[in-house]
Design a protein around this motif. Structure first.
Motif, PDB file in Angstrom:
ATOM      1  N   HIS A  71      32.577  36.122  25.191  1.00  0.00           N
ATOM      2  CA  HIS A  71      32.537  34.896  25.453  1.00  0.00           C
ATOM      3  C   HIS A  71      33.823  34.561  26.394  1.00  0.00           C
ATOM      4  O   HIS A  71      33.836  34.612  27.515  1.00  0.00           O
ATOM      5  CB  HIS A  71      31.970  33.414  25.019  1.00  0.00           C
ATOM      6  CG  HIS A  71      30.085  33.497  24.606  1.00  0.00           C
ATOM      7  ND1 HIS A  71      30.303  34.229  23.349  1.00  0.00           N
ATOM      8  CD2 HIS A  71      29.040  33.996  24.949  1.00  0.00           C
ATOM      9  CE1 HIS A  71      29.079  34.202  23.173  1.00  0.00           C
ATOM     10  NE2 HIS A  71      28.986  33.889  23.892  1.00  0.00           N
ATOM     11  N   THR A  72      34.716  34.643  25.972  1.00  0.00           N
ATOM     12  CA  THR A  72      35.639  33.492  26.635  1.00  0.00           C
ATOM     13  C   THR A  72      36.251  35.332  27.945  1.00  0.00           C
ATOM     14  O   THR A  72      37.013  35.141  28.739  1.00  0.00           O
ATOM     15  CB  THR A  72      37.270  34.321  25.464  1.00  0.00           C
ATOM     16  OG1 THR A  72      36.905  33.382  24.488  1.00  0.00           O
ATOM     17  CG2 THR A  72      38.903  33.779  26.371  1.00  0.00           C
ATOM     18  N   GLY A  73      36.626  36.269  27.478  1.00  0.00           N
ATOM     19  CA  GLY A  73      36.625  37.753  27.671  1.00  0.00           C
ATOM     20  C   GLY A  73      35.850  37.518  29.596  1.00  0.00           C
ATOM     21  O   GLY A  73      36.260  37.724  30.516  1.00  0.00           O
ATOM     22  N   ALA A  74      33.976  37.343  29.172  1.00  0.00           N
ATOM     23  CA  ALA A  74      33.049  37.234  30.746  1.00  0.00           C
ATOM     24  C   ALA A  74      33.829  36.152  30.954  1.00  0.00           C
ATOM     25  O   ALA A  74      33.956  36.086  32.371  1.00  0.00           O
ATOM     26  CB  ALA A  74      32.074  37.348  29.270  1.00  0.00           C
ATOM     27  N   LEU A  75      34.248  35.182  30.886  1.00  0.00           N
ATOM     28  CA  LEU A  75      34.360  33.623  31.789  1.00  0.00           C
ATOM     29  C   LEU A  75      35.982  33.731  32.209  1.00  0.00           C
ATOM     30  O   LEU A  75      35.913  34.190  33.852  1.00  0.00           O
ATOM     31  CB  LEU A  75      34.653  32.524  30.100  1.00  0.00           C
ATOM     32  CG  LEU A  75      35.164  31.399  31.186  1.00  0.00           C
ATOM     33  CD1 LEU A  75      33.906  30.929  32.010  1.00  0.00           C
ATOM     34  CD2 LEU A  75      35.144  29.926  30.736  1.00  0.00           C
ATOM     35  N   LEU A  76      36.487  34.181  31.771  1.00  0.00           N
ATOM     36  CA  LEU A  76      37.986  34.889  32.529  1.00  0.00           C
ATOM     37  C   LEU A  76      38.079  35.997  33.652  1.00  0.00           C
ATOM     38  O   LEU A  76      38.083  36.340  34.730  1.00  0.00           O
ATOM     39  CB  LEU A  76      39.036  35.234  31.395  1.00  0.00           C
ATOM     40  CG  LEU A  76      40.364  36.170  31.893  1.00  0.00           C
ATOM     41  CD1 LEU A  76      40.828  35.133  32.255  1.00  0.00           C
ATOM     42  CD2 LEU A  76      40.951  36.772  30.962  1.00  0.00           C
ATOM     43  N   ASP A  77      37.199  37.181  33.174  1.00  0.00           N
ATOM     44  CA  ASP A  77      36.768  38.280  34.116  1.00  0.00           C
ATOM     45  C   ASP A  77      36.034  37.628  35.321  1.00  0.00           C
ATOM     46  O   ASP A  77      36.240  38.078  36.508  1.00  0.00           O
ATOM     47  CB  ASP A  77      36.566  39.703  33.272  1.00  0.00           C
ATOM     48  CG  ASP A  77      37.055  39.929  32.968  1.00  0.00           C
ATOM     49  OD1 ASP A  77      38.032  39.775  33.108  1.00  0.00           O
ATOM     50  OD2 ASP A  77      36.528  40.807  31.978  1.00  0.00           O
ATOM     51  N   VAL A 101      33.005  43.947  31.423  1.00  0.00           N
ATOM     52  CA  VAL A 101      32.241  45.305  30.554  1.00  0.00           C
ATOM     53  C   VAL A 101      32.098  44.507  29.200  1.00  0.00           C
ATOM     54  O   VAL A 101      33.435  43.968  28.605  1.00  0.00           O
ATOM     55  CB  VAL A 101      32.208  46.501  30.612  1.00  0.00           C
ATOM     56  CG1 VAL A 101      31.532  47.665  29.340  1.00  0.00           C
ATOM     57  CG2 VAL A 101      32.438  47.460  31.175  1.00  0.00           C
ATOM     58  N   THR A 102      31.046  43.556  28.497  1.00  0.00           N
ATOM     59  CA  THR A 102      30.697  43.227  27.465  1.00  0.00           C
ATOM     60  C   THR A 102      30.623  44.657  26.217  1.00  0.00           C
ATOM     61  O   THR A 102      29.212  45.105  26.377  1.00  0.00           O
ATOM     62  CB  THR A 102      29.882  42.155  27.064  1.00  0.00           C
ATOM     63  OG1 THR A 102      30.381  41.105  28.262  1.00  0.00           O
ATOM     64  CG2 THR A 102      29.715  41.775  25.896  1.00  0.00           C
ATOM     65  N   GLY A 103      31.038  44.302  24.849  1.00  0.00           N
ATOM     66  CA  GLY A 103      30.840  45.343  24.035  1.00  0.00           C
ATOM     67  C   GLY A 103      31.833  45.945  23.155  1.00  0.00           C
ATOM     68  O   GLY A 103      32.809  44.856  22.993  1.00  0.00           O
TER      69      GLY A 103
END
Length: 459
Positions: free
Chosen positions: A168-174, A189-191
């Motif tokens: 969630h943190t990575g997706a929000l940052l991107d 990419v989420t994975g």
């Protein structure tokens, strides 16, 4: 904390409380391939964009992140257990890093070569292509900002897969950063590890930039060699701290505690093993135990998940079984979450896993040595080569440490710190290539040498 719900879904829980954070779908192989294709399609136009304009775009991305800093930090805390203050500091560091690369990128210089008087020879940096950035969970915003910022401002396009422990943190940052950039310049990419391996196998990559475990880094290095892909790796560390005679043992214990216990010991350059001179060993150990107990009482910070806690506890239990003395901590507490107390071990036997492998938890294993040379020798005798610290009042000893320790960064009289623009090359099992600083721009570009002669001339 995460657990597999099915083959392509991950459930994230808060390591502090065990409460659900959310469920995310893992990208399919087709979605991973499509992400690389989007970045590849965007590369020619982005590479042709003037560096000054790329810098302005990156600056806008940094400002967008700053505007949502509280939201990103709060999500980081929920997913990884990072303290609110540390999470906020990580976002601030990320913003500053992006701003620095926004300035450094447009002035990334080539070289004029000395050739014939009637010719011009230049060496100029050029974007490499599509960069796969695989980033960790322990400081997910700040670390990602370095790799993403350097790649983007260099004219590369990026496919970013954050750690499965903080999706969630990575997706929000991107989402925030990509909103300030042209389509395809930054693709999220989420994975999990399977997804990362599928992405790394793409024939359309030019660079793989990885911050994470040594085992994964080695696999990526092999893939890069097979596919002619440039690989940058900052991997595991087992950073030593050498405490010399003549230092204030209470001050030294404070430094050791900071290095071993900050972020629950989950920092790439955490202090992992301590060699203390016999002359100051007893007051140092007493002060370190007091520091550990104080950190445990005021921090309450958990490890990222129960799997990590079990690994840390196993190393501590193994050391005690082999003869180490447990001075404080070392017991898994009851209750929800994945908490573990700050732990001090003394008399740790040679060969114990807590000395030979990265622990990545709030553990300070101490070995008493007879002199500085013995401490330096033991500190250097390790397959990792990320960083090392020496606390000493003797400048001769400081210079010897800087010359002889086979690590990327040697720190004297401070476990953390460094001037802006610093960089380092990890060695051995800790990886290869510059992972931050101005030199990361060199990693993200390749050099083209051009010879200009005169029409009809001798050149």
């Amino acid at each position: 904390m995460l657990s597999a719900v099915d083959a392509r879904t991950l459930e994230i829980t808060d390591p502090s409380s065990g409460e659900a954070v959310g469920t995310v779908a893992v990208a399919t192989d087709a979605e991973a391939a499509e992400a690389v294709a989007r970045a590849l399609a965007a590369f020619p136009a982005w590479a042709a964009t003037p560096p000054a304009e790329r810098g302005l775009r990156l600056r806008a991305a940094a400002q967008a992140l700053a505007a949502r800093a509280d939201e990103v930090a709060a999500m980081n805390t929920r997913e990884t257990g990072k303290s609110a203050g540390d999470a906020a500091g990580g976002v601030e560091a990320a913003v500053n890093t992006l701003l620095q690369y926004a300035e450094l990128g447009p002035v990334h210089r080539g070289r004029r070569l000395n050739g014939a008087w009637d010719a011009v020879d230049v060496a100029t940096p050029q974007p490499r292509g599509v960069v796969l950035a695989l980033t960790p969970w322990n400081d997910p915003v700040a670390v990602a900002a370095g790799l993403l910022g350097a790649a983007i401002v260099s004219g590369d396009t990026v496919v970013h897969k954050p750690s499965e422990r903080c999706p969630h943190t990575g997706a929000l940052l991107d989402e925030i950063l990509a909103g300030a950039l042209p389509e395809g310049v930054l693709v999220h990419v989420t994975g999990d590890g399977v997804t990362g391996a599928a992405l790394a196998a793409s024939p359309d990559l030019a660079v793989i930039a990885h911050v994470g475990s040594t085992a994964t880094g080695r696999k990526l290095a092999l893939v890069g060699a097979q596919n002619d892909v440039h690989v940058i790796r900052e991997n595991g560390g087992n950073d030593p701290l050498v405490v010399d005679a003549g230092v204030d043992p209470v001050w030294a214990a404070g430094q050791a505690a900071l290095g071993a216990f900050a972020n629950a010991g989950q920092i790439c350059t955490s202090v992992e093993r301590i060699y203390v001179h016999r002359d100051v060993a007893q007051p140092f150990l007493s002060a370190l135990v007091a520091e550990a107990d104080a950190w445990t009482q005021r921090s309450g910070q958990p490890l990222v998940d129960e799997r990590m806690r079990a690994a840390v506890a196993a190393q501590v239990d193994g050391a005690v079984a082999a003869g180490a003395e447990l001075l404080t901590g070392g017991a898994v507490p009851e209750g929800p979450g994945s908490h573990y107390p700050c732990t001090v071990l003394s008399g740790v036997p040679e060969g114990a896993e807590v000395l030979t492998e990265e622990t990545f938890g709030p553990v300070a294993p101490v070995v008493i040595v007879d002199d500085f040379e013995e401490g330096l020798r033991l500190a250097a005798a390790d397959r990792y080569g990320l960083a090392a610290t020496v606390l000493t009042p003797d400048m001769t000893h400081a210079h010897r440490a800087a010359a002889l320790l086979p690590v990327g960064t040697v720190k004297v009289n401070a476990v953390f710190g460094g001037a802006p623009g610093g960089s380092a090359q990890p060695r051995g099992a800790s990886g290869a290539g510059f992972g931050y600083g101005p030199e990361l721009l060199d990693e993200m570009t390749t050099t083209t040498v051009v010879h200009f002669g005169l029409p009809g001339g001798r050149a």
